[in-house]
Design an enzyme around this catalytic site. Structure first.
Site, mmCIF file in Angstrom:
data_model
loop_
_atom_site.group_PDB
_atom_site.id
_atom_site.type_symbol
_atom_site.label_atom_id
_atom_site.label_comp_id
_atom_site.label_asym_id
_atom_site.label_seq_id
_atom_site.Cartn_x
_atom_site.Cartn_y
_atom_site.Cartn_z
ATOM 1 N N ASP A 47 40.240 44.173 40.290
ATOM 2 C CA ASP A 47 40.615 45.236 39.352
ATOM 3 C C ASP A 47 39.889 45.029 38.019
ATOM 4 O O ASP A 47 39.980 45.865 37.117
ATOM 5 C CB ASP A 47 42.134 45.341 39.181
ATOM 6 C CG ASP A 47 42.756 44.111 38.555
ATOM 7 O OD1 ASP A 47 42.056 43.090 38.391
ATOM 8 O OD2 ASP A 47 43.960 44.163 38.222
ATOM 9 N N SER A 48 39.118 43.947 37.933
ATOM 10 C CA SER A 48 38.188 43.793 36.809
ATOM 11 C C SER A 48 37.180 44.935 36.786
ATOM 12 O O SER A 48 36.481 45.134 35.787
ATOM 13 C CB SER A 48 37.455 42.447 36.888
ATOM 14 O OG SER A 48 36.899 42.251 38.169
ATOM 15 N N LYS A 115 44.927 40.945 47.280
ATOM 16 C CA LYS A 115 45.334 39.948 46.271
ATOM 17 C C LYS A 115 46.316 40.598 45.319
ATOM 18 O O LYS A 115 46.175 41.781 44.982
ATOM 19 C CB LYS A 115 44.109 39.440 45.509
ATOM 20 C CG LYS A 115 44.452 38.507 44.355
ATOM 21 C CD LYS A 115 43.233 37.842 43.758
ATOM 22 C CE LYS A 115 42.566 38.612 42.640
ATOM 23 N NZ LYS A 115 43.439 38.930 41.492
ATOM 24 N N GLU A 117 48.883 39.519 41.661
ATOM 25 C CA GLU A 117 49.107 38.534 40.602
ATOM 26 C C GLU A 117 50.589 38.189 40.476
ATOM 27 O O GLU A 117 51.445 39.048 40.624
ATOM 28 C CB GLU A 117 48.612 39.094 39.258
ATOM 29 C CG GLU A 117 47.122 39.357 39.245
ATOM 30 C CD GLU A 117 46.620 39.856 37.889
ATOM 31 O OE1 GLU A 117 47.383 39.833 36.894
ATOM 32 O OE2 GLU A 117 45.443 40.259 37.838
ATOM 33 N N GLU A 184 43.271 30.863 37.979
ATOM 34 C CA GLU A 184 42.303 31.330 36.971
ATOM 35 C C GLU A 184 42.527 30.627 35.639
ATOM 36 O O GLU A 184 43.678 30.513 35.163
ATOM 37 C CB GLU A 184 42.438 32.845 36.781
ATOM 38 C CG GLU A 184 41.495 33.380 35.695
ATOM 39 C CD GLU A 184 41.396 34.899 35.624
ATOM 40 O OE1 GLU A 184 41.956 35.587 36.507
ATOM 41 O OE2 GLU A 184 40.741 35.389 34.693
HETATM 42 O O1 KIV Z 1 39.858 41.435 39.080
HETATM 43 C C1 KIV Z 1 39.274 40.364 39.189
HETATM 44 O O2 KIV Z 1 38.039 40.279 39.239
HETATM 45 C C2 KIV Z 1 40.092 39.170 39.230
HETATM 46 C C3 KIV Z 1 39.448 37.890 38.832
HETATM 47 C C4 KIV Z 1 39.306 37.832 37.353
HETATM 48 C C5 KIV Z 1 40.223 36.737 39.310
HETATM 49 O O3 KIV Z 1 41.246 39.249 39.507
#
Ligand code: KIV
Length: 296
Positions: A47-48, A115, A117, A184
């Protein structure tokens, strides 16, 4: 590097052999294609993307619709790598039902896993997703979706108490059926202490060398992130942004100077129509076409 499509069994075998998994983000078809060809083991459609691809200030503003577009593009390009789709903010927190539905949409789009969080507080969601047959990776330490609660992009797990809390969270994810945890922004020894307590795979981004593999954000290592954030753990391998800017300046200068397009970039006329079309343009037409193709 493992042969064939990377699966959970491949990742477990890498760990058993003491080999590190290579993990990188991608958000589009060409990047996924190139990193896959380069032999990475895993791709995270993070989500980055909110920041790297959409220019948003943090990851909170991206939703399922945008993420699914990135996920589909990456899955088209990734032939070998194990693809993990990153569930965006509020796509899994509200309810087990939301978590299973949205994780299911990522799997239907071609992901191998998802994934999310958080630790103990999302463990019930992880259980719901794994019960639905979905492989889930947890994400602890610096969790950008909780940026306000964490007080910014700060290193996590700096005291023994803090490391213990992260380890307890990781154990809750393991108990809930997660196949892996991503840590992280933690000191290397603190991350290793968490990993030592777990039986599942542990990957890191900015969490030192003692884990089962390393994740990087592709824009950080390739040099095309637009912005000022450059964490200590980033190693730059290319300057793609600088190259795009340089190449575009050269292109602009060529257009402005009349060097582009040159004759080799122009389609010739068919010989039987050549004279007729030139005549139709009227006299002096040749003078305004300095790079017209050479006629046979
Ligand atoms: O969204 C992402 O790229 C991530 C990484 C920063 C771990 O969750």
């Amino acid at each position: 590097m493992a042969d064939g499509k990377v699966t959970l069994a491949t990742l477990a075998a890498l760990k058993a052999r003491g080999e590190k998994a290579v993990f990188i983000t991608a958000y589009d078809y060409p990047t996924a294609t190139f990193v896959d060809r380069a032999g990475v083991d895993m791709i995270l459609v993070g989500d980055s993307a909110a920041m790297t691809m959409l220019g948003l200030p943090n990851t909170l503003g991206i939703g399922m619709e945008e993420m699914l577009m990135f996920v589909r593009a990456v899955c088209r390009g990734a032939r070998r790598a194990f693809v993990v789709g990153d569930l965006p903010f509020l796509s899994y927190q509200p309810s087990d039902e939301a978590a299973v539905r949205n994780a299911g949409a990522f799997m239907a789009a071609g992901c191998d896993a998802v994934k999310c969080e958080g630790g103990r507080r999302v463990a019930p969601r992880v259980r719901a997703m794994t019960d639905a047959g979905i492989a889930v990776m947890g994400h602890l330490g610096l969790t950008p979706q909780s940026l306000a609660q964490l007080g910014g992009y700060r290193v996590q797990g700096k005291t023994l108490d803090a490391v213990r809390r992260i380890a307890d969270d990781a154990l809750a994810l393991e108990d809930a059926g997660a196949f892996a945890v991503l840590l992280e922004a933690m000191p290397a020894e603190a991350a290793a202490l968490v990993a030592d307590r777990l039986g599942i795979l542990v990957y890191g981004i900015g969490a030192g060398p003692h884990l089962d593999g390393q994740l990087v954000i592709s824009h950080d290592v390739l040099g095309n992130f637009v912005g000022e954030i450059r964490p200590r753990f980033v190693k730059r391998y290319a300057e793609v942004g600088r190259d795009i800017e340089r190449a575009t300046r050269e292109y602009a200068a060529d257009v402005r100077a009349g060097r582009f397009p040159a004759s080799e970039h122009c389609y010739p006329l068919a010989p039987e129509c050549d004279a007729e079309i030139r005549a139709a343009r009227g006299s002096g037409a040749q003078a305004s076409l300095p790079y017209a193709p050479a006629l046979p």
